[in-house]
Design a protein around this motif. Structure first.
Motif, PDB file in Angstrom:
ATOM      1  N   SER A  50       0.830  -1.212   0.000  1.00  0.00           N
ATOM      2  CA  SER A  50       0.000   0.000   0.000  1.00  0.00           C
ATOM      3  C   SER A  50       0.861   1.257   0.000  1.00  0.00           C
ATOM      4  N   ALA A  51       1.925   1.247   0.769  1.00  0.00           N
ATOM      5  CA  ALA A  51       2.806   2.411   0.833  1.00  0.00           C
ATOM      6  C   ALA A  51       3.512   2.659  -0.495  1.00  0.00           C
ATOM      7  N   LEU A  52       3.759   1.614  -1.254  1.00  0.00           N
ATOM      8  CA  LEU A  52       4.401   1.776  -2.554  1.00  0.00           C
ATOM      9  C   LEU A  52       3.417   2.212  -3.635  1.00  0.00           C
ATOM     10  N   ILE A  53       2.198   1.716  -3.578  1.00  0.00           N
ATOM     11  CA  ILE A  53       1.230   1.957  -4.646  1.00  0.00           C
ATOM     12  C   ILE A  53       0.426   3.235  -4.449  1.00  0.00           C
ATOM     13  N   ALA A  54       0.016   3.536  -3.232  1.00  0.00           N
ATOM     14  CA  ALA A  54      -0.877   4.671  -2.970  1.00  0.00           C
ATOM     15  C   ALA A  54      -0.351   6.009  -3.515  1.00  0.00           C
ATOM     16  N   PRO A  55       0.910   6.355  -3.298  1.00  0.00           N
ATOM     17  CA  PRO A  55       1.371   7.643  -3.845  1.00  0.00           C
ATOM     18  C   PRO A  55       1.294   7.702  -5.374  1.00  0.00           C
ATOM     19  N   ASP A  56       1.542   6.585  -6.025  1.00  0.00           N
ATOM     20  CA  ASP A  56       1.483   6.566  -7.483  1.00  0.00           C
ATOM     21  C   ASP A  56       0.059   6.736  -7.986  1.00  0.00           C
ATOM     22  N   LEU A  57      -0.910   6.229  -7.234  1.00  0.00           N
ATOM     23  CA  LEU A  57      -2.304   6.359  -7.640  1.00  0.00           C
ATOM     24  C   LEU A  57      -2.882   7.731  -7.303  1.00  0.00           C
ATOM     25  N   LEU A  58      -2.483   8.286  -6.181  1.00  0.00           N
ATOM     26  CA  LEU A  58      -3.128   9.491  -5.669  1.00  0.00           C
ATOM     27  C   LEU A  58      -2.411  10.791  -5.992  1.00  0.00           C
ATOM     28  N   MET A  59      -1.159  10.748  -6.403  1.00  0.00           N
ATOM     29  CA  MET A  59      -0.388  11.965  -6.642  1.00  0.00           C
ATOM     30  C   MET A  59      -0.047  12.093  -8.122  1.00  0.00           C
ATOM     31  N   ARG A  60      -0.092  13.337  -8.596  1.00  0.00           N
ATOM     32  CA  ARG A  60       0.351  13.624  -9.953  1.00  0.00           C
ATOM     33  C   ARG A  60       1.032  14.983  -9.926  1.00  0.00           C
ATOM     34  N   ASP A  61       2.255  15.023 -10.389  1.00  0.00           N
ATOM     35  CA  ASP A  61       3.058  16.255 -10.394  1.00  0.00           C
ATOM     36  C   ASP A  61       3.173  16.860  -9.001  1.00  0.00           C
ATOM     37  N   GLY A  76      -6.602   1.889 -10.904  1.00  0.00           N
ATOM     38  CA  GLY A  76      -6.365   1.225  -9.628  1.00  0.00           C
ATOM     39  C   GLY A  76      -7.645   0.738  -8.988  1.00  0.00           C
ATOM     40  N   VAL A  77      -8.682   1.557  -9.058  1.00  0.00           N
ATOM     41  CA  VAL A  77      -9.983   1.162  -8.501  1.00  0.00           C
ATOM     42  C   VAL A  77     -10.545  -0.018  -9.296  1.00  0.00           C
ATOM     43  N   VAL A  78     -10.421   0.035 -10.620  1.00  0.00           N
ATOM     44  CA  VAL A  78     -10.872  -1.088 -11.458  1.00  0.00           C
ATOM     45  C   VAL A  78     -10.099  -2.360 -11.086  1.00  0.00           C
ATOM     46  N   ALA A  79      -8.799  -2.246 -10.898  1.00  0.00           N
ATOM     47  CA  ALA A  79      -7.982  -3.404 -10.519  1.00  0.00           C
ATOM     48  C   ALA A  79      -8.404  -3.953  -9.152  1.00  0.00           C
ATOM     49  N   ILE A  80      -8.730  -3.082  -8.218  1.00  0.00           N
ATOM     50  CA  ILE A  80      -9.180  -3.525  -6.891  1.00  0.00           C
ATOM     51  C   ILE A  80     -10.495  -4.292  -7.011  1.00  0.00           C
ATOM     52  N   VAL A  81     -11.410  -3.788  -7.831  1.00  0.00           N
ATOM     53  CA  VAL A  81     -12.694  -4.468  -8.021  1.00  0.00           C
ATOM     54  C   VAL A  81     -12.476  -5.835  -8.675  1.00  0.00           C
ATOM     55  N   ILE A  82     -11.623  -5.882  -9.695  1.00  0.00           N
ATOM     56  CA  ILE A  82     -11.333  -7.157 -10.359  1.00  0.00           C
ATOM     57  C   ILE A  82     -10.705  -8.135  -9.368  1.00  0.00           C
ATOM     58  N   ALA A  83      -9.772  -7.661  -8.560  1.00  0.00           N
ATOM     59  CA  ALA A  83      -9.119  -8.532  -7.580  1.00  0.00           C
ATOM     60  C   ALA A  83     -10.115  -9.066  -6.563  1.00  0.00           C
ATOM     61  N   MET A  97      -4.176  -2.806 -16.229  1.00  0.00           N
ATOM     62  CA  MET A  97      -3.331  -2.243 -17.285  1.00  0.00           C
ATOM     63  C   MET A  97      -4.153  -1.875 -18.512  1.00  0.00           C
ATOM     64  N   ALA A  98      -5.127  -2.703 -18.883  1.00  0.00           N
ATOM     65  CA  ALA A  98      -5.983  -2.383 -20.028  1.00  0.00           C
ATOM     66  C   ALA A  98      -6.763  -1.102 -19.765  1.00  0.00           C
ATOM     67  N   THR A  99      -7.296  -0.966 -18.561  1.00  0.00           N
ATOM     68  CA  THR A  99      -8.022   0.249 -18.199  1.00  0.00           C
ATOM     69  C   THR A  99      -7.100   1.462 -18.251  1.00  0.00           C
ATOM     70  N   LEU A 100      -5.897   1.320 -17.725  1.00  0.00           N
ATOM     71  CA  LEU A 100      -4.939   2.424 -17.738  1.00  0.00           C
ATOM     72  C   LEU A 100      -4.588   2.829 -19.165  1.00  0.00           C
ATOM     73  N   LEU A 101      -4.325   1.850 -20.028  1.00  0.00           N
ATOM     74  CA  LEU A 101      -3.969   2.165 -21.413  1.00  0.00           C
ATOM     75  C   LEU A 101      -5.109   2.877 -22.128  1.00  0.00           C
ATOM     76  N   VAL A 102      -6.328   2.411 -21.943  1.00  0.00           N
ATOM     77  CA  VAL A 102      -7.485   3.058 -22.586  1.00  0.00           C
ATOM     78  C   VAL A 102      -7.660   4.481 -22.067  1.00  0.00           C
ATOM     79  N   LEU A 103      -7.600   4.650 -20.751  1.00  0.00           N
ATOM     80  CA  LEU A 103      -7.813   5.977 -20.174  1.00  0.00           C
ATOM     81  C   LEU A 103      -6.684   6.942 -20.517  1.00  0.00           C
ATOM     82  N   GLU A 104      -5.447   6.455 -20.548  1.00  0.00           N
ATOM     83  CA  GLU A 104      -4.320   7.318 -20.924  1.00  0.00           C
ATOM     84  C   GLU A 104      -4.461   7.787 -22.361  1.00  0.00           C
ATOM     85  N   THR A 105      -5.025   6.935 -23.202  1.00  0.00           N
ATOM     86  CA  THR A 105      -5.256   7.309 -24.602  1.00  0.00           C
ATOM     87  C   THR A 105      -6.375   8.347 -24.696  1.00  0.00           C
ATOM     88  N   LEU A 106      -7.412   8.207 -23.892  1.00  0.00           N
ATOM     89  CA  LEU A 106      -8.566   9.096 -23.955  1.00  0.00           C
ATOM     90  C   LEU A 106      -8.364  10.419 -23.226  1.00  0.00           C
TER      91      LEU A 106
END
Length: 107
Positions: A50-61, A76-83, A97-106
């Motif tokens: 959690s300490a490694l992942i949370a900053p990457d999900l919640l912080m930008r710049d 991340g939320v989609v991955a949590i639901v899938i898990a 990763m599929a969700t991230l790639l689609v959203l990064e494109t959009l």
């Protein structure tokens, strides 16, 4: 920083890590840890992850980014639901990763 100093720092960090890990292996079976400590140790992997992942999900710049424009948070939320639904590491990684790639494109 000189290459030799960098090498020394890396060697010292490696030795420190080795000795810390060795200390737990060396005392296994010789020292009886208190029950509260053994119970607390069960939560260390989840807390570290959690300490490694949370900053990457919640912080930008360097700013807190909680919103629909944060593709990593949504993925991340989609991955949590899938898990939670599948209990499958493979599907969790693939779906996130599929969700991230689609959203990064959009976005």
């Amino acid at each position: 920083m000189s290459p030799w100093m960098l090498l020394g720092v890396m060697a010292a960090a490696g030795l420190a890590t080795y000795l810390i890990r060795l200390s737990f292996i060396a005392v296994e079976g010789k020292v009886r840890l208190p029950a509260w400590f053994r119970t607390a140790l069960q939560f260390v992997p989840a807390a570290m992850l959690s300490a490694l992942i949370a900053p990457d999900l919640l912080m930008r710049d360097g700013q807190l980014a909680i919103g629909l424009d944060n593709a990593r948070l949504i993925a991340g939320v989609v991955a949590i639901v899938i898990a939670a639904r599948t209990r499958s590491i493979g599907w969790t990684i693939a779906g996130g990763m599929a969700t991230l790639l689609v959203l990064e494109t959009l976005i």
